[in-house]
Design an enzyme around this catalytic site. Structure first.
Site, PDB file in Angstrom:
ATOM      1  N   LEU A  38     -17.306 -19.028   1.353  1.00  0.00           N
ATOM      2  CA  LEU A  38     -15.990 -19.691   1.285  1.00  0.00           C
ATOM      3  C   LEU A  38     -15.792 -20.468  -0.013  1.00  0.00           C
ATOM      4  CD1 LEU A  38     -15.582 -20.879   5.010  1.00  0.00           C
ATOM      5  CD2 LEU A  38     -14.728 -18.775   3.945  1.00  0.00           C
ATOM      6  N   SER A 129     -16.978  -1.948  -9.855  1.00  0.00           N
ATOM      7  CA  SER A 129     -15.695  -2.135 -10.536  1.00  0.00           C
ATOM      8  C   SER A 129     -15.562  -1.184 -11.714  1.00  0.00           C
ATOM      9  CB  SER A 129     -15.597  -3.590 -11.032  1.00  0.00           C
ATOM     10  OG  SER A 129     -14.517  -3.728 -11.926  1.00  0.00           O
ATOM     11  N   TYR A 153     -19.327 -10.447 -16.212  1.00  0.00           N
ATOM     12  CA  TYR A 153     -18.974  -9.992 -14.853  1.00  0.00           C
ATOM     13  C   TYR A 153     -19.268  -8.494 -14.719  1.00  0.00           C
ATOM     14  CZ  TYR A 153     -16.053  -7.873 -11.312  1.00  0.00           C
ATOM     15  OH  TYR A 153     -15.616  -7.092 -10.275  1.00  0.00           O
ATOM     16  N   LYS A 157     -22.176  -6.151 -12.427  1.00  0.00           N
ATOM     17  CA  LYS A 157     -21.891  -4.970 -11.590  1.00  0.00           C
ATOM     18  C   LYS A 157     -22.735  -3.783 -12.066  1.00  0.00           C
ATOM     19  CE  LYS A 157     -18.741  -6.747  -8.864  1.00  0.00           C
ATOM     20  NZ  LYS A 157     -19.015  -6.895  -7.412  1.00  0.00           N
ATOM     21  N   ASN A 184      -7.566  -1.173 -10.150  1.00  0.00           N
ATOM     22  CA  ASN A 184      -6.903  -2.480 -10.010  1.00  0.00           C
ATOM     23  C   ASN A 184      -6.289  -2.680  -8.635  1.00  0.00           C
ATOM     24  OD1 ASN A 184      -7.317  -2.045 -12.950  1.00  0.00           O
ATOM     25  ND2 ASN A 184      -6.344  -4.064 -13.026  1.00  0.00           N
TER      26      ASN A 184
HETATM   27  C1  WQD Z   1      -4.183  -5.965 -15.821  1.00  0.00           C
HETATM   28  C2  WQD Z   1      -3.295  -5.777 -17.038  1.00  0.00           C
HETATM   29  C3  WQD Z   1      -3.774  -7.336 -18.792  1.00  0.00           C
HETATM   30  C4  WQD Z   1      -2.540 -10.903 -16.589  1.00  0.00           C
HETATM   31  C5  WQD Z   1      -9.858  -7.086 -14.022  1.00  0.00           C
HETATM   32  C6  WQD Z   1     -11.325  -6.812 -13.856  1.00  0.00           C
HETATM   33  C7  WQD Z   1     -11.546  -5.820 -12.768  1.00  0.00           C
HETATM   34  C8  WQD Z   1     -10.874  -6.292 -11.513  1.00  0.00           C
HETATM   35  C9  WQD Z   1      -9.393  -6.486 -11.760  1.00  0.00           C
HETATM   36  C10 WQD Z   1     -12.477  -7.515 -10.233  1.00  0.00           C
HETATM   37  C11 WQD Z   1      -4.056  -5.918 -18.341  1.00  0.00           C
HETATM   38  C12 WQD Z   1      -2.373  -7.567 -18.231  1.00  0.00           C
HETATM   39  C13 WQD Z   1      -2.836  -9.591 -16.940  1.00  0.00           C
HETATM   40  C14 WQD Z   1      -1.494 -11.583 -17.237  1.00  0.00           C
HETATM   41  C15 WQD Z   1      -1.060  -9.611 -18.538  1.00  0.00           C
HETATM   42  N1  WQD Z   1     -11.456  -7.494 -11.066  1.00  0.00           N
HETATM   43  N2  WQD Z   1      -2.095  -8.968 -17.882  1.00  0.00           N
HETATM   44  N3  WQD Z   1      -0.775 -10.908 -18.191  1.00  0.00           N
HETATM   45  O1  WQD Z   1      -8.223  -6.980 -16.575  1.00  0.00           O
HETATM   46  O2  WQD Z   1      -7.464  -4.694 -15.726  1.00  0.00           O
HETATM   47  O3  WQD Z   1      -9.211  -5.933 -14.462  1.00  0.00           O
HETATM   48  O4  WQD Z   1      -9.296  -7.482 -12.786  1.00  0.00           O
HETATM   49  O5  WQD Z   1     -13.020  -6.623  -9.684  1.00  0.00           O
HETATM   50  O6  WQD Z   1     -12.925  -5.700 -12.566  1.00  0.00           O
HETATM   51  O7  WQD Z   1     -11.801  -6.237 -15.055  1.00  0.00           O
HETATM   52  O8  WQD Z   1      -6.879  -6.765 -14.439  1.00  0.00           O
HETATM   53  O9  WQD Z   1      -4.839  -7.875 -13.604  1.00  0.00           O
HETATM   54  O10 WQD Z   1      -6.302  -9.109 -15.279  1.00  0.00           O
HETATM   55  O11 WQD Z   1      -4.930  -7.160 -16.037  1.00  0.00           O
HETATM   56  O12 WQD Z   1      -0.402  -9.027 -19.400  1.00  0.00           O
HETATM   57  O13 WQD Z   1      -1.191 -12.786 -16.964  1.00  0.00           O
HETATM   58  O14 WQD Z   1      -2.311  -6.818 -17.046  1.00  0.00           O
HETATM   59  O15 WQD Z   1      -3.779  -7.465 -20.201  1.00  0.00           O
HETATM   60  O16 WQD Z   1      -3.502  -5.016 -19.270  1.00  0.00           O
HETATM   61  P1  WQD Z   1      -7.932  -6.076 -15.430  1.00  0.00           P
HETATM   62  P2  WQD Z   1      -5.729  -7.817 -14.813  1.00  0.00           P
END
Ligand code: WQD
Length: 355
Positions: A38, A129, A153, A157, A184
């Site tokens: 938690l 991931s 991170y 994994k 995602n």
């Molecule tokens: C998605 C896209 C950002 C936020 C990560 C981890 C992955 C998983 C999911 C755990 C990218 C863009 C994001 C924002 C933006 N996590 N973005 N403004 O980085 O693909 O994956 O999270 O398991 O392992 O690597 O996900 O949602 O952070 O980003 O423009 O405020 O959205 O640049 O292109 P990501 P994300």
């Protein structure tokens, strides 16, 4: 797979993907035991699972670093298999506190695997991931793509995948393990009772965007519009969380048993379809029914242009594929966020019953 007499242990089962997976297991009449520390989740998620399924959830507040408490759960229940979500998951945070990530994500998992070995529990589904692929040479990405994590991170994994592979390679080890590489995750449970519940400022796109929609955040910062994509913003493969949860049930059902162990196999859990950030902003704006504020800012360090899955292997070997469309994913997220503007934080009393 849990037999009629044994249970599936779900670590991190109060979390976003874990809680949705517990729902699918219970709906499939599996016997389930949930543990969670938690730190990043609320016990209210367990109460919501019970409301949605009408079933009682066996829950223990356990930290995977407490090996004694972990062993007690295995001694108290006949555990037949484990689905392991428990761990820290924020890419940016992992660069700030790498030791915590290596401790919880690796030491915690090693404790779990050691207890499983001691108790002769050899069926394991691991929450991996797509970040293990780093900046892949080929899109869509097959499971054979080189592993090249670019942050602590992702490295936890990737290293845990190697640990599991090594265990499965021991002669006559009789392990069966599925390494599920998520792309995602997005969306929420169709009931509107459960969804992503990030603590503090969301790192990920969709929870941040949904908080813009409820006025909790002023506007979305889009990280870069100079990528080699159709509109310059980065592409990701957004998979509905319920599809993802069903992928875990499918993997569990395909694990071999001690007589026919399957060894260690990796699967991409994605849709095979990539969407740009601007396309996601438009899709979610459509669900909300009005435009959402955003501004283009610099790229986020570590981001790559495109992470889109080749999900063929999961389809052929697990008989699983993502089916929920993007508009439904955005509608479920809006339903959840608009009904729960503060996530699960407002719920009375968070203390679980004494374990
Ligand atoms: C998605 C896209 C950002 C936020 C990560 C981890 C992955 C998983 C999911 C755990 C990218 C863009 C994001 C924002 C933006 N996590 N973005 N403004 O980085 O693909 O994956 O999270 O398991 O392992 O690597 O996900 O949602 O952070 O980003 O423009 O405020 O959205 O640049 O292109 P990501 P994300």
């Amino acid at each position: 797979m849990s037999s009629s007499s044994s249970s599936v242990l779900v670590t991190g089962g109060a979390g976003y993907i874990g809680s949705h997976t517990v729902i699918e297991l219970l709906n499939d009449n599996q016997s389930v035991v949930v543990i969670d520390n938690l730190i990043n989740a609320s016990y209210e998620a367990i109460r919501r699972i019970e409301r949605i399924t009408g079933k009682k959830v066996t829950f223990y507040k356990v930290n995977l670093l407490d090996k004694k408490a972990l062993l007690e759960v295995f001694q108290r229940h006949s555990i037949g298999s484990v689905i392991h979500f428990g761990g820290l998951k924020a890419v940016g945070e992992s660069s700030r506190i790498p030791l915590d990530y290596y401790d919880i994500n690796m030491t915690g998992t090693i404790h779990l695997l050691q207890v499983m070995q001691t108790m002769d529990v050899k069926q394991f589904v691991f929450s991996s991931s797509a970040t293990v692929y780093g900046d892949p040479p080929l899109i869509p990405i097959p499971e054979t793509s080189p592993l090249a994590s670019t942050n602590p991170y992702g490295r936890t994994k990737q290293f845990v995948e190697s640990i599991i592979q090594d265990i499965c390679n021991v002669n006559n080890s009789n392990w069966s393990a599925a390494l599920l590489r998520y792309f995602n995750p997005a969306g929420a449970h169709p009931s509107g009772l459960l969804g992503e519940n990030p603590l503090g400022v969301p790192n990920n796109l969709m929870p941040y965007l949904s908080q813009v929609a409820i006025g909790k955040r002023a506007s979305l910062s889009i990280y870069g519009k100079d990528y080699p994509t159709k509109d310059g913003t980065a592409i990701r493969d957004y998979i509905n969380v319920v599809d993802l949860a069903k992928g875990h049930l499918a993997a569990l059902k395909k694990l071999g048993d001690s007589k026919n162990p399957t060894g260690c196999v990796a699967y991409n859990l994605g849709t095979g379809h990539g969407s740009t950030v601007l396309e996601m902003v438009q899709a979610f704006s459509n669900a909300v029914g009005r435009p959402l504020a955003y501004e283009i800012v610099d790229r986020r360090p570590g981001d790559v242009a495109n992470l889109t899955a080749d999900p063929t292997k999961a389809k052929t070997e697990l008989n699983w594929e993502a089916t929920i469309q993007l508009d439904e994913t955005c509608a479920s997220l809006w339903h959840w966020q608009s009904k729960n503007p503060n996530g699960l934080e407002d719920c009375p009393g968070d203390a679980p019953p004494e374990s």
